[in-house]
Write a protein that holds these residues in place. Structure first.
Motif, PDB file in Angstrom:
ATOM      1  N   LEU A  63       0.795  -1.230   0.000  1.00  0.00           N
ATOM      2  CA  LEU A  63       0.000   0.000   0.000  1.00  0.00           C
ATOM      3  C   LEU A  63       0.829   1.283   0.000  1.00  0.00           C
ATOM      4  CD1 LEU A  63      -2.883  -1.007   2.425  1.00  0.00           C
ATOM      5  CD2 LEU A  63      -2.913  -0.931  -0.072  1.00  0.00           C
ATOM      6  N   ASP A  64       2.120   1.176   0.119  1.00  0.00           N
ATOM      7  CA  ASP A  64       2.952   2.380   0.110  1.00  0.00           C
ATOM      8  C   ASP A  64       2.862   3.072  -1.246  1.00  0.00           C
ATOM      9  OD1 ASP A  64       3.788   2.014   2.705  1.00  0.00           O
ATOM     10  OD2 ASP A  64       5.655   1.019   2.153  1.00  0.00           O
ATOM     11  N   GLY A  65       2.623   4.360  -1.193  1.00  0.00           N
ATOM     12  CA  GLY A  65       2.558   5.150  -2.417  1.00  0.00           C
ATOM     13  C   GLY A  65       1.260   5.006  -3.183  1.00  0.00           C
ATOM     14  N   ARG A  66       0.230   4.474  -2.528  1.00  0.00           N
ATOM     15  CA  ARG A  66      -1.024   4.203  -3.243  1.00  0.00           C
ATOM     16  C   ARG A  66      -1.643   5.455  -3.847  1.00  0.00           C
ATOM     17  NH1 ARG A  66      -1.523   3.105   2.003  1.00  0.00           N
ATOM     18  NH2 ARG A  66      -2.875   4.353   3.312  1.00  0.00           N
ATOM     19  N   TRP A  67      -1.478   6.599  -3.194  1.00  0.00           N
ATOM     20  CA  TRP A  67      -2.088   7.823  -3.730  1.00  0.00           C
ATOM     21  C   TRP A  67      -1.355   8.327  -4.958  1.00  0.00           C
ATOM     22  CZ3 TRP A  67      -6.800   8.550  -2.682  1.00  0.00           C
ATOM     23  CH2 TRP A  67      -7.335   8.136  -1.452  1.00  0.00           C
ATOM     24  N   LEU A  78      -6.442   3.632 -18.546  1.00  0.00           N
ATOM     25  CA  LEU A  78      -7.650   4.167 -19.160  1.00  0.00           C
ATOM     26  C   LEU A  78      -7.399   4.971 -20.432  1.00  0.00           C
ATOM     27  CD1 LEU A  78      -9.585   5.280 -15.965  1.00  0.00           C
ATOM     28  CD2 LEU A  78      -9.860   3.174 -17.294  1.00  0.00           C
ATOM     29  N   TYR A  79      -6.209   5.497 -20.565  1.00  0.00           N
ATOM     30  CA  TYR A  79      -5.910   6.361 -21.699  1.00  0.00           C
ATOM     31  C   TYR A  79      -4.716   5.805 -22.458  1.00  0.00           C
ATOM     32  CZ  TYR A  79      -8.944   9.412 -19.052  1.00  0.00           C
ATOM     33  OH  TYR A  79      -9.999   9.922 -18.349  1.00  0.00           O
ATOM     34  N   ALA A  80      -5.015   4.979 -23.430  1.00  0.00           N
ATOM     35  CA  ALA A  80      -3.939   4.386 -24.229  1.00  0.00           C
ATOM     36  C   ALA A  80      -3.109   5.497 -24.861  1.00  0.00           C
ATOM     37  CB  ALA A  80      -4.533   3.487 -25.307  1.00  0.00           C
ATOM     38  N   GLY A  81      -1.820   5.380 -24.746  1.00  0.00           N
ATOM     39  CA  GLY A  81      -0.936   6.364 -25.345  1.00  0.00           C
ATOM     40  C   GLY A  81      -0.807   7.646 -24.548  1.00  0.00           C
ATOM     41  N   VAL A  82      -1.240   7.631 -23.278  1.00  0.00           N
ATOM     42  CA  VAL A  82      -1.141   8.835 -22.451  1.00  0.00           C
ATOM     43  C   VAL A  82       0.322   9.269 -22.349  1.00  0.00           C
ATOM     44  CG1 VAL A  82      -0.924   7.623 -20.234  1.00  0.00           C
ATOM     45  CG2 VAL A  82      -1.882   9.909 -20.297  1.00  0.00           C
ATOM     46  N   ASP A  83       0.539  10.541 -22.366  1.00  0.00           N
ATOM     47  CA  ASP A  83       1.889  11.072 -22.201  1.00  0.00           C
ATOM     48  C   ASP A  83       2.318  10.815 -20.757  1.00  0.00           C
ATOM     49  OD1 ASP A  83       4.204  12.641 -21.927  1.00  0.00           O
ATOM     50  OD2 ASP A  83       3.452  14.154 -23.316  1.00  0.00           O
ATOM     51  N   GLN A  84       3.329  10.002 -20.573  1.00  0.00           N
ATOM     52  CA  GLN A  84       3.784   9.615 -19.239  1.00  0.00           C
ATOM     53  C   GLN A  84       4.259  10.804 -18.408  1.00  0.00           C
ATOM     54  OE1 GLN A  84       3.784   6.334 -17.741  1.00  0.00           O
ATOM     55  NE2 GLN A  84       2.242   6.291 -19.352  1.00  0.00           N
ATOM     56  N   VAL A  85       4.687  11.864 -19.042  1.00  0.00           N
ATOM     57  CA  VAL A  85       5.107  13.051 -18.295  1.00  0.00           C
ATOM     58  C   VAL A  85       3.924  13.597 -17.496  1.00  0.00           C
ATOM     59  CG1 VAL A  85       5.929  15.438 -18.522  1.00  0.00           C
ATOM     60  CG2 VAL A  85       6.962  13.616 -19.892  1.00  0.00           C
ATOM     61  N   TYR A  86       2.745  13.637 -18.118  1.00  0.00           N
ATOM     62  CA  TYR A  86       1.552  14.125 -17.424  1.00  0.00           C
ATOM     63  C   TYR A  86       1.099  13.140 -16.348  1.00  0.00           C
ATOM     64  CZ  TYR A  86       1.194  17.685 -21.039  1.00  0.00           C
ATOM     65  OH  TYR A  86       1.451  18.731 -21.867  1.00  0.00           O
ATOM     66  N   ALA A  87       1.155  11.855 -16.648  1.00  0.00           N
ATOM     67  CA  ALA A  87       0.756  10.841 -15.671  1.00  0.00           C
ATOM     68  C   ALA A  87       1.655  10.908 -14.437  1.00  0.00           C
ATOM     69  CB  ALA A  87       0.802   9.448 -16.302  1.00  0.00           C
ATOM     70  N   ARG A  88       2.956  11.065 -14.647  1.00  0.00           N
ATOM     71  CA  ARG A  88       3.877  11.157 -13.507  1.00  0.00           C
ATOM     72  C   ARG A  88       3.651  12.450 -12.736  1.00  0.00           C
ATOM     73  NH1 ARG A  88       7.632   9.657 -17.463  1.00  0.00           N
ATOM     74  NH2 ARG A  88       8.675  11.664 -17.235  1.00  0.00           N
ATOM     75  N   GLY A  89       3.406  13.544 -13.435  1.00  0.00           N
ATOM     76  CA  GLY A  89       3.144  14.825 -12.764  1.00  0.00           C
ATOM     77  C   GLY A  89       1.905  14.744 -11.890  1.00  0.00           C
ATOM     78  N   ALA A  90       0.840  14.151 -12.421  1.00  0.00           N
ATOM     79  CA  ALA A  90      -0.391  13.999 -11.639  1.00  0.00           C
ATOM     80  C   ALA A  90      -0.143  13.117 -10.423  1.00  0.00           C
ATOM     81  CB  ALA A  90      -1.498  13.406 -12.514  1.00  0.00           C
ATOM     82  N   ALA A  91       0.615  12.064 -10.617  1.00  0.00           N
ATOM     83  CA  ALA A  91       0.904  11.131  -9.519  1.00  0.00           C
ATOM     84  C   ALA A  91       1.702  11.801  -8.411  1.00  0.00           C
ATOM     85  CB  ALA A  91       1.671   9.916 -10.056  1.00  0.00           C
ATOM     86  N   LEU A  92       2.729  12.548  -8.778  1.00  0.00           N
ATOM     87  CA  LEU A  92       3.564  13.205  -7.770  1.00  0.00           C
ATOM     88  C   LEU A  92       2.805  14.315  -7.060  1.00  0.00           C
ATOM     89  CD1 LEU A  92       6.991  13.312  -9.628  1.00  0.00           C
ATOM     90  CD2 LEU A  92       6.191  11.675  -7.921  1.00  0.00           C
ATOM     91  N   ALA A  93       1.995  15.057  -7.797  1.00  0.00           N
ATOM     92  CA  ALA A  93       1.183  16.104  -7.171  1.00  0.00           C
ATOM     93  C   ALA A  93       0.200  15.484  -6.180  1.00  0.00           C
ATOM     94  CB  ALA A  93       0.439  16.909  -8.235  1.00  0.00           C
ATOM     95  N   MET A  94      -0.411  14.381  -6.560  1.00  0.00           N
ATOM     96  CA  MET A  94      -1.349  13.696  -5.663  1.00  0.00           C
ATOM     97  C   MET A  94      -0.645  13.251  -4.387  1.00  0.00           C
ATOM     98  SD  MET A  94      -4.400  12.505  -5.049  1.00  0.00           S
ATOM     99  CE  MET A  94      -5.322  12.209  -6.531  1.00  0.00           C
ATOM    100  N   GLU A  95       0.530  12.671  -4.516  1.00  0.00           N
ATOM    101  CA  GLU A  95       1.277  12.216  -3.335  1.00  0.00           C
ATOM    102  C   GLU A  95       1.571  13.387  -2.397  1.00  0.00           C
ATOM    103  OE1 GLU A  95       3.291   9.364  -0.878  1.00  0.00           O
ATOM    104  OE2 GLU A  95       1.831   9.147  -2.490  1.00  0.00           O
ATOM    105  N   CYS A  96       2.004  14.502  -2.956  1.00  0.00           N
ATOM    106  CA  CYS A  96       2.335  15.675  -2.136  1.00  0.00           C
ATOM    107  C   CYS A  96       1.099  16.247  -1.451  1.00  0.00           C
ATOM    108  CB  CYS A  96       3.010  16.745  -2.994  1.00  0.00           C
ATOM    109  SG  CYS A  96       4.671  16.301  -3.559  1.00  0.00           S
ATOM    110  N   VAL A  97      -0.001  16.345  -2.182  1.00  0.00           N
ATOM    111  CA  VAL A  97      -1.234  16.910  -1.625  1.00  0.00           C
ATOM    112  C   VAL A  97      -1.789  16.010  -0.522  1.00  0.00           C
ATOM    113  CG1 VAL A  97      -3.664  17.409  -2.152  1.00  0.00           C
ATOM    114  CG2 VAL A  97      -1.842  18.311  -3.617  1.00  0.00           C
ATOM    115  N   VAL A  98      -1.815  14.722  -0.752  1.00  0.00           N
ATOM    116  CA  VAL A  98      -2.346  13.808   0.271  1.00  0.00           C
ATOM    117  C   VAL A  98      -1.471  13.840   1.520  1.00  0.00           C
ATOM    118  CG1 VAL A  98      -2.743  11.371   0.813  1.00  0.00           C
ATOM    119  CG2 VAL A  98      -3.612  12.332  -1.322  1.00  0.00           C
TER     120      VAL A  98
END
Length: 184
Positions: A63-67, A78-98
């Motif tokens: 469960l570590d890093g689940r957010w 869900l989004y085939a071909g998603v730009d990984q830069v955006y996916a990583r940015g969203a993930a890191l922002a979520m971790e910081c906010v949570v």
């Protein structure tokens, strides 16, 4: 990425490896963002992001890093071909906010945790504010990836809306506790 879940809901070995790889990649990128912080502040932020359940916790558990993993894996699935830069940015922002909202909640609820005992209230608040700023900086840095993109601004707006909703919920909690105390 998560297409091989067993019947009992436990991740198959392939999924576990994918999650571990994603966790490691996101953790390394998060450490890169922390590098710009002043050393004493970086140490406190690093400690907050390393408690159990957070992305940088060692040794890692499922469960570590689940957010961070949730938006990253969802974007990938869900989004085939998603730009990984955006996916990583969203993930890191979520971790910081949570992590920041967890710290704010601990302070407001006067919870005693190993982290709050080590840092104290003032440093906990400073770390939480730093994490909010870091989340915003991570999202705004996505503009450098594509200056014409509107997605980073939309992501930042979503983070701001979530923070406002969390603040409103926390305010209701604080007011309810106050009413309860007055009734006693």
């Amino acid at each position: 990425m998560l297409e091989t879940i067993s019947r009992r809901g436990a991740p198959s070995p392939g999924v576990r490896t994918d999650l571990e790889t994603a966790r490691q990649m996101l953790g390394e990128e998060l450490l890169g963002h922390l590098a710009s912080l002043a050393p004493a502040l970086r140490d406190d932020v690093l400690e907050a992001l390393s408690v159990e359940g957070k992305l940088l916790h060692q040794p890692t558990s499922a469960l570590d890093g689940r957010w961070a993993l949730l938006p990253f894996c969802l974007a990938d699935d869900l989004y085939a071909g998603v730009d990984q830069v955006y996916a990583r940015g969203a993930a890191l922002a979520m971790e910081c906010v949570v992590c920041a909202t967890d710290l704010f909640d601990d302070v407001m609820d006067e919870d005693v945790t190993p982290l709050s005992e080590r840092l104290g209230t003032a440093r906990m608040l400073n770390v939480a504010l730093t994490l909010i700023s870091l989340a915003q900086r991570v999202l705004l840095a996505l503009v450098t990836h594509d200056p014409s993109a509107t997605l980073p601004v939309g992501m930042l707006d979503a983070v701001q809306q979530a923070l406002l909703l969390a603040s409103a919920g926390q305010q209701q909690d604080l007011l309810a506790e106050r009413r309860l105390a007055c009734d006693l």
